[in-house]
Design a protein around this motif. Structure first.
Motif, short mmCIF file in Angstrom:
data_model
loop_
_atom_site.label_atom_id
_atom_site.label_comp_id
_atom_site.label_asym_id
_atom_site.label_seq_id
_atom_site.Cartn_x
_atom_site.Cartn_y
_atom_site.Cartn_z
N SER A 194 -6.87 1.33 -6.80
CA SER A 194 -6.42 2.69 -6.54
C SER A 194 -7.62 3.60 -6.40
O SER A 194 -8.67 3.37 -7.02
N ILE A 195 -7.47 4.63 -5.58
CA ILE A 195 -8.50 5.65 -5.45
C ILE A 195 -7.82 7.02 -5.54
O ILE A 195 -6.78 7.24 -4.92
N HIS A 196 -8.40 7.90 -6.33
CA HIS A 196 -7.79 9.19 -6.66
C HIS A 196 -8.72 10.31 -6.21
O HIS A 196 -9.83 10.44 -6.72
N LEU A 197 -8.24 11.09 -5.26
CA LEU A 197 -9.00 12.22 -4.74
C LEU A 197 -8.51 13.52 -5.37
O LEU A 197 -7.30 13.78 -5.39
N VAL A 198 -9.44 14.32 -5.88
CA VAL A 198 -9.13 15.65 -6.42
C VAL A 198 -9.97 16.64 -5.62
O VAL A 198 -11.18 16.73 -5.79
N LEU A 199 -9.32 17.39 -4.71
CA LEU A 199 -10.02 18.24 -3.75
C LEU A 199 -9.68 19.71 -3.98
O LEU A 199 -8.50 20.09 -3.98
N ASP A 200 -10.70 20.52 -4.15
CA ASP A 200 -10.54 21.97 -4.24
C ASP A 200 -10.44 22.52 -2.82
O ASP A 200 -11.40 22.49 -2.05
N LEU A 201 -9.26 23.05 -2.47
CA LEU A 201 -9.02 23.51 -1.10
C LEU A 201 -9.72 24.83 -0.78
O LEU A 201 -9.82 25.20 0.39
N ASP A 202 -10.21 25.53 -1.78
CA ASP A 202 -10.95 26.76 -1.54
C ASP A 202 -12.42 26.49 -1.25
O ASP A 202 -12.97 26.99 -0.26
N SER A 203 -13.05 25.69 -2.10
CA SER A 203 -14.48 25.44 -1.94
C SER A 203 -14.81 24.19 -1.15
O SER A 203 -15.90 24.06 -0.61
N ASP A 256 0.85 -1.19 0.00
CA ASP A 256 0.00 0.00 0.00
C ASP A 256 0.89 1.25 0.00
O ASP A 256 1.88 1.30 0.73
N PHE A 257 0.54 2.22 -0.81
CA PHE A 257 1.32 3.46 -0.81
C PHE A 257 0.42 4.63 -1.20
O PHE A 257 -0.67 4.46 -1.76
N VAL A 258 0.90 5.82 -0.88
CA VAL A 258 0.19 7.06 -1.18
C VAL A 258 1.13 7.99 -1.94
O VAL A 258 2.31 8.10 -1.59
N VAL A 259 0.62 8.64 -2.97
CA VAL A 259 1.32 9.75 -3.60
C VAL A 259 0.37 10.94 -3.59
O VAL A 259 -0.85 10.79 -3.77
N ALA A 260 0.90 12.11 -3.35
CA ALA A 260 0.06 13.30 -3.22
C ALA A 260 0.80 14.53 -3.72
O ALA A 260 2.04 14.58 -3.67
N ALA A 261 0.05 15.50 -4.17
CA ALA A 261 0.64 16.75 -4.66
C ALA A 261 -0.43 17.83 -4.66
O ALA A 261 -1.62 17.55 -4.79
N ARG A 262 0.02 19.06 -4.50
CA ARG A 262 -0.88 20.22 -4.67
C ARG A 262 -0.68 20.76 -6.07
O ARG A 262 0.43 21.13 -6.47
N THR A 263 -1.76 20.77 -6.83
CA THR A 263 -1.72 21.18 -8.22
C THR A 263 -2.58 22.42 -8.43
O THR A 263 -3.15 22.96 -7.48
N ASN A 264 -2.65 22.86 -9.70
CA ASN A 264 -3.47 24.02 -10.04
C ASN A 264 -3.08 25.24 -9.21
O ASN A 264 -3.91 25.93 -8.63
N GLY A 265 -1.75 25.46 -9.14
CA GLY A 265 -1.26 26.61 -8.38
C GLY A 265 -1.42 26.45 -6.88
O GLY A 265 -1.43 27.45 -6.15
N GLY A 266 -1.52 25.23 -6.40
CA GLY A 266 -1.66 24.97 -4.97
C GLY A 266 -3.09 24.98 -4.49
O GLY A 266 -3.35 24.73 -3.30
N ARG A 267 -4.05 25.28 -5.37
CA ARG A 267 -5.45 25.35 -4.96
C ARG A 267 -6.12 23.98 -4.89
O ARG A 267 -7.20 23.85 -4.32
N THR A 268 -5.50 22.97 -5.48
CA THR A 268 -6.09 21.64 -5.54
C THR A 268 -5.16 20.63 -4.89
O THR A 268 -3.94 20.66 -5.10
N LEU A 269 -5.74 19.76 -4.10
CA LEU A 269 -4.99 18.64 -3.52
C LEU A 269 -5.38 17.38 -4.27
O LEU A 269 -6.56 17.02 -4.36
N GLU A 270 -4.37 16.69 -4.80
CA GLU A 270 -4.59 15.40 -5.45
C GLU A 270 -3.87 14.33 -4.64
O GLU A 270 -2.67 14.45 -4.34
N VAL A 271 -4.60 13.30 -4.26
CA VAL A 271 -4.06 12.20 -3.48
C VAL A 271 -4.46 10.90 -4.15
O VAL A 271 -5.62 10.72 -4.52
N VAL A 272 -3.50 9.98 -4.28
CA VAL A 272 -3.76 8.66 -4.85
C VAL A 272 -3.34 7.62 -3.82
O VAL A 272 -2.17 7.57 -3.41
#
Length: 394
Positions: free
Chosen positions: A261-270, A191-207
């Protein structure tokens, strides 16, 4: 005249060939020497040290056979199997065999006072240790990893997986936690996780990915996939990530090559999010308003099964006090318990951490619901802090 020139040309050709052959021999010898003495020189130092122990043991056996047994020669042989290359090991074995012959001649068939002598049993023990030592040395030679550095390499690999699974820092108002528990208490997990803030840091993507197999069997594949998935994350639009990951897995052509795998795409503003799934257990969202957990199940097949797979997302939104929980099946499913029962137990235990804002909850939840499960387990919590939650340090 022409015949003389022909003979001279032929002689020059032969001379050139001999020079070329001698050059290749010298180059080969130098290359072998460099290969043998490369690094810190510990190989030849170990060989010299072990060769010195052989006559010392033989001398001790001849001088005090009551206290020093001929079987003590297994000590340098075992050490040589761990430290030396196969070619060097054969030289050590020749020295040990010579010492046994000398001890046998000097001690004779019997010794006074019940002292040790060279019996067929002693010879068999020394020979067996030498045989297994040679097998170990040949295995290390094929792998190309010295015994003294193997542990360091495994430690570095484990740390690389840990660093790749590190979650990025989130802005104020958000809290995140992750816990990984390999099967059987091992250092490597499928089991492993990879994550990054994309879209200029406004979006969190976690897999969060669960590779087929467990523990050490899946650790090497998890290391390869975590690097590949980490490179894909943020380089592709969110909807294209799982198809690209699926294609990558198919190209590996592993016998046991599937993964969930499960992929989360989260808007950190809304707080709005999309959840993509590839045969993975559903996400769970706690609504602060109702206090109930809701399953968030997206549609999609396993990764690495067939080409052209499509992955349809499920959408949701995290409001103040809401929690999103992602996990692998090792946390909720066992041979004695189906996944629905496991999810009920997980959410029941998670309710105990609502008032505290889920501080330190990830590790404790694994301990509570799947402490002794012989499977890799991973749990990820994303919390949007509300009035009742304790602020997380940032």
């Amino acid at each position: 005249m022409a015949a003389g020139r022909g003979r001279r040309a032929e002689a020059e050709t032969v001379t050139a060939r001999l020079k070329h052959m001698m050059h290749r021999v010298r180059t080969g010898v130098r290359k072998s020497a460099v290969d043998y003495f490369r690094g810190d020189g510990s190989d030849w130092i170990a060989l010299a040290g072990l060769l010195l122990t052989v006559p010392l043991i033989a001398a001790g056996t001849l001088a005090a056979p009551v206290w020093c047994s001929p079987a003590a020669l297994v000590l340098p042989i075992v050490a040589g199997g761990l430290l030396l290359r196969p070619a060097s090991l054969l030289g050590l074995y020749a020295a040990a065999a010579t010492a046994l012959i000398v001890e046998s001649v000097r001690l004779g068939p019997y010794t006074e006072g019940g002292a040790s002598r060279v019996t067929p049993g002693v010879v068999l023990v020394v020979a067996a240790c030498g045989f297994f030592g040679l097998l170990i040395a040949q295995f290390r030679s094929r792998v190309g990893v010295p015994w003294r550095r193997g542990g360091t390499m495994l430690f570095d690999l484990r740390e690389r997986i840990r660093v790749q699974s590190k979650l990025p820092k989130l802005p104020k108002g958000w809290h995140q936690e992750m816990a990984l528990r390999p099967a059987g208490g091992q250092s490597f997990s499928g089991d492993f996780v990879v994550a990054a803030r994309t879209n200029g840091g406004r979006t969190l993507e976690v897999v969060l990915t669960d590779v087929s197999g467990k523990g050490m069997d899946a650790g090497s594949r998890a290391l390869l996939l975590s690097g590949a998935f980490g490179g894909l994350l943020g380089s592709l639009p969110p909807h294209a990530f799982l198809p690209a990951a699926n294609g990558y897995l198919l190209r590996q052509d592993w016998e046991e090559g599937f993964a969930t795998s499960i992929h989360l795409v989260l808007d950190l503003d809304s707080g709005d999010y999309e959840l993509y799934s590839a045969g993975h257990p559903p996400g769970l969202q706690l609504s602060a308003g109702s206090g109930r957990w809701e399953e968030k199940a997206a549609e999609g097949p396993l990764l690495g099964v067939y080409e052209g797979a499509q992955f349809d997302p499920v959408k949701g939104s995290l409001r103040a006090g809401d929690v999103l929980m992602l996990f692998t099946d090792g946390l909720v499913e066992t041979a004695e318990r189906d996944i629905a029962e496991g999810i009920d137990r997980l959410t029941g235990e998670a309710d105990r951490y609502v008032a505290g804002g889920f501080q330190g909850a990830a590790w404790h939840l694994i301990e509570a619901v799947a402490k002794d499960v012989n499977d890799d387990r991973a749990l990820l919590l994303i919390c949007r802090e509300g009035a009742t939650a304790v602020s997380a340090p940032h």
